[in-house]
Design an enzyme around this catalytic site. Structure first.
Site, PDB file in Angstrom:
ATOM      1  N   LYS A 101      34.678   7.744  43.316  1.00 26.79           N
ATOM      2  CA  LYS A 101      33.835   7.636  42.106  1.00 26.79           C
ATOM      3  C   LYS A 101      34.610   8.076  40.862  1.00 26.79           C
ATOM      4  O   LYS A 101      34.637   7.390  39.841  1.00 26.79           O
ATOM      5  CB  LYS A 101      32.553   8.474  42.277  1.00 26.79           C
ATOM      6  CG  LYS A 101      31.726   8.077  43.507  1.00 26.79           C
ATOM      7  CD  LYS A 101      30.473   8.895  43.665  1.00 26.79           C
ATOM      8  CE  LYS A 101      30.679  10.368  43.980  1.00 26.79           C
ATOM      9  NZ  LYS A 101      31.304  10.639  45.297  1.00 26.79           N
ATOM     10  N   ARG A 141      21.534  12.219  43.093  1.00 29.70           N
ATOM     11  CA  ARG A 141      21.888  12.462  44.496  1.00 29.70           C
ATOM     12  C   ARG A 141      20.660  12.605  45.365  1.00 29.70           C
ATOM     13  O   ARG A 141      20.785  12.722  46.580  1.00 29.70           O
ATOM     14  CB  ARG A 141      22.693  13.757  44.594  1.00 29.70           C
ATOM     15  CG  ARG A 141      24.196  13.543  44.701  1.00 29.70           C
ATOM     16  CD  ARG A 141      24.828  14.906  44.651  1.00 29.70           C
ATOM     17  NE  ARG A 141      26.066  14.980  45.349  1.00 29.70           N
ATOM     18  CZ  ARG A 141      27.259  14.872  44.764  1.00 29.70           C
ATOM     19  NH1 ARG A 141      27.347  14.634  43.485  1.00 29.70           N
ATOM     20  NH2 ARG A 141      28.355  15.011  45.469  1.00 29.70           N
ATOM     21  N   ARG A 192      29.486  18.212  53.551  1.00 32.85           N
ATOM     22  CA  ARG A 192      29.189  17.346  52.386  1.00 32.85           C
ATOM     23  C   ARG A 192      28.856  15.923  52.838  1.00 32.85           C
ATOM     24  O   ARG A 192      27.961  15.282  52.287  1.00 32.85           O
ATOM     25  CB  ARG A 192      30.396  17.317  51.427  1.00 32.85           C
ATOM     26  CG  ARG A 192      30.541  18.600  50.627  1.00 32.85           C
ATOM     27  CD  ARG A 192      31.938  18.770  50.040  1.00 32.85           C
ATOM     28  NE  ARG A 192      32.330  17.748  49.102  1.00 32.85           N
ATOM     29  CZ  ARG A 192      33.587  17.521  48.722  1.00 32.85           C
ATOM     30  NH1 ARG A 192      34.581  18.248  49.210  1.00 32.85           N
ATOM     31  NH2 ARG A 192      33.857  16.583  47.857  1.00 32.85           N
TER      32      ARG A 192
HETATM   33  P1  AP5 Z   1      37.895  10.777  43.970  1.00 31.48           P
HETATM   34  O1  AP5 Z   1      37.886   9.622  43.011  1.00 31.48           O
HETATM   35  O2  AP5 Z   1      38.189  12.119  43.397  1.00 31.48           O
HETATM   36  O3  AP5 Z   1      36.563  10.743  44.860  1.00 31.48           O
HETATM   37  P2  AP5 Z   1      35.048  11.058  44.485  1.00 31.48           P
HETATM   38  O4  AP5 Z   1      34.186   9.990  45.092  1.00 31.48           O
HETATM   39  O5  AP5 Z   1      34.909  11.262  43.004  1.00 31.48           O
HETATM   40  O6  AP5 Z   1      34.871  12.366  45.343  1.00 31.48           O
HETATM   41  P3  AP5 Z   1      34.281  13.802  45.004  1.00 31.48           P
HETATM   42  O7  AP5 Z   1      34.731  14.712  46.095  1.00 31.48           O
HETATM   43  O8  AP5 Z   1      34.608  14.228  43.609  1.00 31.48           O
HETATM   44  O9  AP5 Z   1      32.759  13.499  45.136  1.00 31.48           O
HETATM   45  P4  AP5 Z   1      31.660  14.464  45.534  1.00 31.48           P
HETATM   46  O10 AP5 Z   1      30.490  13.585  45.318  1.00 31.48           O
HETATM   47  O11 AP5 Z   1      31.748  15.133  46.844  1.00 31.48           O
HETATM   48  O12 AP5 Z   1      31.915  15.688  44.533  1.00 31.48           O
HETATM   49  P5  AP5 Z   1      31.228  16.108  43.172  1.00 31.48           P
HETATM   50  O13 AP5 Z   1      32.285  16.656  42.306  1.00 31.48           O
HETATM   51  O14 AP5 Z   1      30.351  15.017  42.633  1.00 31.48           O
HETATM   52  O15 AP5 Z   1      38.971  10.436  45.099  1.00 31.48           O
HETATM   53  C1  AP5 Z   1      39.245  11.368  46.134  1.00 31.48           C
HETATM   54  C2  AP5 Z   1      40.715  11.255  46.551  1.00 31.48           C
HETATM   55  O16 AP5 Z   1      40.971   9.946  47.055  1.00 31.48           O
HETATM   56  C3  AP5 Z   1      41.711  11.452  45.376  1.00 31.48           C
HETATM   57  O17 AP5 Z   1      42.834  12.159  45.835  1.00 31.48           O
HETATM   58  C4  AP5 Z   1      42.088  10.017  44.954  1.00 31.48           C
HETATM   59  O18 AP5 Z   1      43.404   9.968  44.415  1.00 31.48           O
HETATM   60  C5  AP5 Z   1      41.989   9.282  46.292  1.00 31.48           C
HETATM   61  N1  AP5 Z   1      41.535   7.894  46.118  1.00 31.48           N
HETATM   62  C6  AP5 Z   1      40.427   7.477  45.457  1.00 31.48           C
HETATM   63  N2  AP5 Z   1      40.308   6.133  45.496  1.00 31.48           N
HETATM   64  C7  AP5 Z   1      41.396   5.707  46.225  1.00 31.48           C
HETATM   65  C8  AP5 Z   1      41.847   4.409  46.662  1.00 31.48           C
HETATM   66  N3  AP5 Z   1      41.179   3.291  46.358  1.00 31.48           N
HETATM   67  N4  AP5 Z   1      42.970   4.346  47.409  1.00 31.48           N
HETATM   68  C9  AP5 Z   1      43.652   5.465  47.730  1.00 31.48           C
HETATM   69  N5  AP5 Z   1      43.292   6.721  47.367  1.00 31.48           N
HETATM   70  C10 AP5 Z   1      42.166   6.831  46.626  1.00 31.48           C
HETATM   71  O19 AP5 Z   1      30.246  17.271  43.668  1.00 31.48           O
HETATM   72  C11 AP5 Z   1      30.710  18.510  44.140  1.00 31.48           C
HETATM   73  C12 AP5 Z   1      29.522  19.419  44.473  1.00 31.48           C
HETATM   74  O20 AP5 Z   1      28.721  19.642  43.281  1.00 31.48           O
HETATM   75  C13 AP5 Z   1      28.513  18.855  45.482  1.00 31.48           C
HETATM   76  O21 AP5 Z   1      28.911  19.124  46.810  1.00 31.48           O
HETATM   77  C14 AP5 Z   1      27.233  19.594  45.081  1.00 31.48           C
HETATM   78  O22 AP5 Z   1      27.240  20.924  45.564  1.00 31.48           O
HETATM   79  C15 AP5 Z   1      27.326  19.666  43.572  1.00 31.48           C
HETATM   80  N6  AP5 Z   1      26.665  18.532  42.872  1.00 31.48           N
HETATM   81  C16 AP5 Z   1      27.287  17.612  42.064  1.00 31.48           C
HETATM   82  N7  AP5 Z   1      26.385  16.736  41.582  1.00 31.48           N
HETATM   83  C17 AP5 Z   1      25.177  17.096  42.089  1.00 31.48           C
HETATM   84  C18 AP5 Z   1      23.858  16.546  41.976  1.00 31.48           C
HETATM   85  N8  AP5 Z   1      23.624  15.457  41.239  1.00 31.48           N
HETATM   86  N9  AP5 Z   1      22.856  17.155  42.659  1.00 31.48           N
HETATM   87  C19 AP5 Z   1      23.080  18.262  43.395  1.00 31.48           C
HETATM   88  N10 AP5 Z   1      24.309  18.833  43.557  1.00 31.48           N
HETATM   89  C20 AP5 Z   1      25.346  18.245  42.911  1.00 31.48           C
END
Ligand code: AP5
Length: 216
Positions: free
Chosen positions: A14, A89, A173
């Site tokens: 994302k 979410r 997660r």
């Molecule tokens: P990346 O693009 O960083 O992946 P992402 O989908 O953004 O993953 P996140 O871990 O950031 O998502 P998440 O939903 O768990 O975390 P968030 O911060 O929202 O890519 C990941 C890796 O893969 C990178 O190294 C990248 O280089 C590589 N990659 C990507 N695309 C690629 C491709 N096509 N090919 C090769 N490599 C690739 O949330 C964290 C925490 O916050 C949650 O656990 C929760 O506790 C809280 N939280 C956040 N939002 C809410 C909400 N709305 N409600 C309740 N709690 C929330």
């Protein structure tokens, strides 16, 4: 007001897609994960409440997230355009977003579901590294900085692994995603705005999203 959503499990890309799209589409990237991590760093009341949930890979309570987003929308102008990443979410968060957008005579234009097999997610997340200085994202398997340990963008040597990017927390997660967030797939499908995007190849993912983006 316009809103699109990037939906998908941890590691589906994302944040990466949002970064790739920023030159082509002029929607403000809103990551609730980034907002919460800033709050934790600042030790604000929201951060103090969110920290323990995030460390365990649990969702932060809806009330906290809803307040964050309501404040953001209230501060924005009526013709603002948002690309939400990691929000909503839960169905409750999605209903709140719908109600807020309705107040502007608007609705969610598209919910892009990034689809990636689970084993790829684990490899991506456990390999992710981030520059603490500028937020640039790297991966030990696929995207190392040109000089090991030095950020390509800002030259900082403070490249770290997110505390929730270990295999144990990640498994939680992913389970939380299945139990609490995957129901949004049906929610947005019923609303007629769900777009499924195979998200293993970065360029193809961007192209597929752009095809639809230009119509919203
Ligand atoms: P990346 O693009 O960083 O992946 P992402 O989908 O953004 O993953 P996140 O871990 O950031 O998502 P998440 O939903 O768990 O975390 P968030 O911060 O929202 O890519 C990941 C890796 O893969 C990178 O190294 C990248 O280089 C590589 N990659 C990507 N695309 C690629 C491709 N096509 N090919 C090769 N490599 C690739 O949330 C964290 C925490 O916050 C949650 O656990 C929760 O506790 C809280 N939280 C956040 N939002 C809410 C909400 N709305 N409600 C309740 N709690 C929330």
């Amino acid at each position: 007001m316009k809103a699109v959503i990037l939906l998908g499990p941890p590691g589906s890309g994302k944040g990466t897609v949002a970064e790739d799209l920023k030159e082509s589409v002029h929607f403000e990237h809103v990551s609730t994960g980034d907002m919460l991590r800033s709050a934790v760093k600042a030790e604000s009341p929201v951060g103090l409440e969110a920290k323990s949930y995030m460390e365990k890979g649990e969702l932060v309570p809806d009330e906290v997230i809803i307040k964050l987003i309501e404040d953001l929308l209230r501060a924005g102008s009526g013709d603002a355009k948002y690309m939400f990443d990691g929000f909503p979410r839960t169905v409750r968060q999605a209903e709140m977003l719908d109600a807020s957008l309705a107040g502007y005579g608007s609705r969610v234009s598209a919910a892009f579901l990034l689809e990636v097999p689970r084993e790829v997610l684990v490899r991506r997340i456990c390999g992710r590294r981030i520059c603490r200085q500028c937020g640039a994202v790297y991966n030990i398997h696929t995207k190392r900085p040109a000089v090991d340990g030095v950020c390509d963008q800002c030259g900082s040597t403070d490249i770290y692994q997110r505390p929730d990017d270990n295999e144990e927390t990640l498994n939680n997660r992913l389970d939380v995603y299945e139990q609490q967030t995957a129901s949004l797939i049906e929610f947005y499908d019923r609303a007629g705005v769900l777009v499924r995007v195979p998200a293993e190849d970065r360029l193809e993912t961007e192209e597929k999203i752009l095809e639809v983006f230009h119509t919203v």
